[in-house]
Structure formats: structure tokens, C-alpha cells
Write a protein that holds these residues in place. Structure first.
Motif, PDB file in Angstrom:
ATOM      1  N   GLU A   1       0.208   4.356  -0.729  1.00  0.00           N
ATOM      2  CA  GLU A   1      -0.402   5.539  -0.103  1.00  0.00           C
ATOM      3  C   GLU A   1      -0.179   5.514   1.408  1.00  0.00           C
ATOM      4  N   GLN A   2      -0.372   4.353   2.006  1.00  0.00           N
ATOM      5  CA  GLN A   2      -0.156   4.225   3.453  1.00  0.00           C
ATOM      6  C   GLN A   2       1.318   4.453   3.799  1.00  0.00           C
TER       7      GLN A   2
ATOM      8  N   PHE B   1       4.283   6.839   9.384  1.00  0.00           N
ATOM      9  CA  PHE B   1       4.043   5.410   9.183  1.00  0.00           C
ATOM     10  C   PHE B   1       5.377   4.723   8.930  1.00  0.00           C
ATOM     11  N   THR B   2       5.660   3.668   9.677  1.00  0.00           N
ATOM     12  CA  THR B   2       6.873   2.894   9.407  1.00  0.00           C
ATOM     13  C   THR B   2       6.685   1.451   9.821  1.00  0.00           C
TER      14      THR B   2
ATOM     15  N   THR C   1       8.011  11.780   3.438  1.00  0.00           N
ATOM     16  CA  THR C   1       7.673  13.190   3.689  1.00  0.00           C
ATOM     17  C   THR C   1       8.881  14.089   3.416  1.00  0.00           C
TER      18      THR C   1
ATOM     19  N   ARG D   1       3.372   6.321   2.368  1.00  0.00           N
ATOM     20  CA  ARG D   1       3.732   7.736   2.239  1.00  0.00           C
ATOM     21  C   ARG D   1       3.129   8.596   3.341  1.00  0.00           C
ATOM     22  N   THR D   2       2.310   8.015   4.195  1.00  0.00           N
ATOM     23  CA  THR D   2       1.705   8.768   5.295  1.00  0.00           C
ATOM     24  C   THR D   2       2.770   9.131   6.325  1.00  0.00           C
ATOM     25  N   PRO D   3       2.852  10.409   6.739  1.00  0.00           N
ATOM     26  CA  PRO D   3       3.846  10.784   7.745  1.00  0.00           C
ATOM     27  C   PRO D   3       3.736   9.932   9.005  1.00  0.00           C
TER      28      PRO D   3
ATOM     29  N   ASP E   1       0.853  -1.189   0.000  1.00  0.00           N
ATOM     30  CA  ASP E   1       0.000   0.000   0.000  1.00  0.00           C
ATOM     31  C   ASP E   1       0.893   1.244   0.000  1.00  0.00           C
TER      32      ASP E   1
ATOM     33  N   GLU F   1       9.444  14.309  -0.351  1.00  0.00           N
ATOM     34  CA  GLU F   1       8.459  15.228  -0.950  1.00  0.00           C
ATOM     35  C   GLU F   1       8.799  16.688  -0.656  1.00  0.00           C
TER      36      GLU F   1
ATOM     37  N   GLY G   1       9.560   7.068  10.136  1.00  0.00           N
ATOM     38  CA  GLY G   1       8.361   7.111   9.300  1.00  0.00           C
ATOM     39  C   GLY G   1       8.211   8.422   8.543  1.00  0.00           C
TER      40      GLY G   1
END
Lengths: 107, 145
Positions: B92-93, B99-100, B112, B95-97, B90, B115, B108
Motif C-alpha cells: 500500500e505504501q 513514494f520511492t 500511479t 503504491r502511494t504517489p 508494504d 493504474e 515514485g
């Protein structure tokens, strides 16, 4: 990368020098943990004035040090972070969570 | 966009190569005469992309990481970091700040940072096939050159 510490009363200053990335982060975390356990400081100052590079591994190191100090009833401040490191920490919003001093550890 | 210059580097997924990869990217980018801040941004983004490949793509084994560095027309630096590891189920998940799935030394914040420090970031991944991260940064032309 090197980590050197000095104690003054219940204050511990840890100077991190060189490049702090994933390759070195665990070593820094483990050494900081050991020094916090040994010295039980009321205040930990991370002196980053000798840091030549960091990435998000530096964020993890700071957050862990902050968590350890809060758990121990103490506080963390970060001194002398160079512009590259500051930009990384700002991207993560760390300046809302951790006290940053623009100068060296004795400011 | 036309490619004006390029190099390809391939190295094993050893953490000691994180420093090598960002130094190599900085050396290649130097032909665009970047500012110190631009060089630092590029090194930081490369460090994140290569570390992701080393930590996540090959969790139990050593694998190959490829980094392509290109100068494209209009003073654009393109960096492609590719692995043939486990892939990301996933994206998208991932790339969520914050998340690791990494260890305590990961925050995580890798995607970010990429980007924030580059102009564009694309992540293509398929479970079992690997991940390709493509980043671009336009280097400003400075007066007097």
C-alpha cells in the motif's frame, strides 16, 4: 537517446531525442547538471519534440531540472512534448509545476 | 477468462531490457489492433512494471524477470511481470504517489502511471519471495473490422 544543447545569451536549449527511460535517465540528468553548471542560464528550455517515448523517469528528469533552475534563480520551460510524454506528465500533475509550451523551443 | 493466446519472456534484470520488454509487449498487443494511444499506454505501463523489478527487486545482484503476455477473451490484454527478488514489505505504501526507495532517476510515480494507463492493476508481494504485478487493459473493438 541523445542530448544536444545550444546557447543564446543566457538562454540554454537542451534537445532530448529518442527514448527516455530509467536506462537513460541518469545520463541525461548528469549531462543537464553539467550544462547548467557551465552555462548558468537564466532560462532553460527542454525541447522534447524529438522524444519518442518516456515513462516516469522523464518526470524525475523534469523535476530535477526544475529544482536546479529554481535554486539558480532561473526558470524552466518544456517545449514540444509529444502526446505520449504529455500524458505521462499530466498523470503526475507536472503541468501545475512546470511551464509547458505546445510548440517547439522557438515558440 | 479464457486465454486465447500467450507468450512468456524471461530476461535478466538489466536496464537495457526495459526497452526490449515494452517493444515486445507492443508487438504482442498488435494482434488486437489497438490504436496508437492504446499501444503507447501499454508500453508505458510495461516500462514502469519492468523498471520496478529491475531497480527494486534485485538491488545488489542480477536476477530473473518474467513477463507473461496474454490475450484473454473479450479482447482483454493481460500482462504479468514477476520477479523473485526482495519483495515489498508494504505494498500500500509502495503504491502511494511520490513514494520511492529508488535513486534520483525514480519519481515514485510508477504504480500511479500503471493504474492510470491500464484498466486494472494487482500487486502481490512477499518479503524475500518476490513481486507479481498483473495488469489488464481491454482493447476497444473498432468499427469496420
Amino acid at each position: 537517446m541523445s542530448l544536444t544543447c545550444r546557447e543564446q545569451g543566457r538562454a540554454l536549449t537542451a534537445r532530448v531525442s529518442g527514448e527516455l527511460d530509467h536506462h537513460r535517465a541518469r545520463e541525461v540528468m548528469e549531462e543537464l547538471d553539467r550544462r547548467i553548471d557551465e552555462s548558468r542560464p537564466r532560462e532553460l528550455t527542454l525541447d522534447l519534440s524529438g522524444l519518442t517515448f518516456t515513462d516516469s523517469s522523464g518526470i524525475a528528469v523534469l523535476l530535477r531540472a526544475q529544482r536546479r533552475m529554481v535554486q539558480a534563480g532561473g526558470s524552466l520551460r518544456v517545449a514540444g512534448a509529444p502526446p505520449q510524454a504529455r500524458k505521462v506528465f499530466q498523470a503526475a500533475g507536472l503541468e501545475r509545476l512546470i511551464r509547458f509550451e505546445p510548440g517547439g523551443p522557438d515558440t | 477468462m479464457k486465454v486465447e493466446n500467450q507468450v512468456t519472456l524471461e530476461f535478466p534484470s538489466r536496464s537495457a531490457n526495459e526497452g526490449f520488454a515494452r517493444a515486445a509487449a507492443a508487438c504482442f498487443a498488435a494482434q488486437l489492433d489497438p490504436t496508437l494511444e492504446e499501444i503507447n499506454d501499454i508500453k508505458t505501463a510495461v516500462s514502469e512494471a519492468v523498471t520496478n523489478a529491475i531497480v527494486h527487486a534485485y538491488p545488489d545482484t542480477l536476477g530473473s524477470v518474467t513477463m507473461k503476455l496474454r490475450v484473454r477473451e473479450d479482447h482483454v490484454l493481460e500482462i504479468v511481470v514477476k520477479d523473485r527478488g526482495v519483495g515489498i514489505a508494504d505494498v500500500e505504501q509502495a503504491r502511494t504517489p511520490l513514494f520511492t526507495t529508488g535513486g534520483e532517476e525514480r519519481s515514485g510515480m510508477g504504480f500511479t502511471i500503471m493504474e492510470s494507463f491500464m484498466d486494472t492493476l494487482k500487486v502481490r508481494s512477499a518479503p524475500g519471495k518476490g513481486t507479481t504485478v498483473t495488469m489488464r487493459r481491454k482493447i476497444a473493438r473498432r468499427a469496420g473490422r
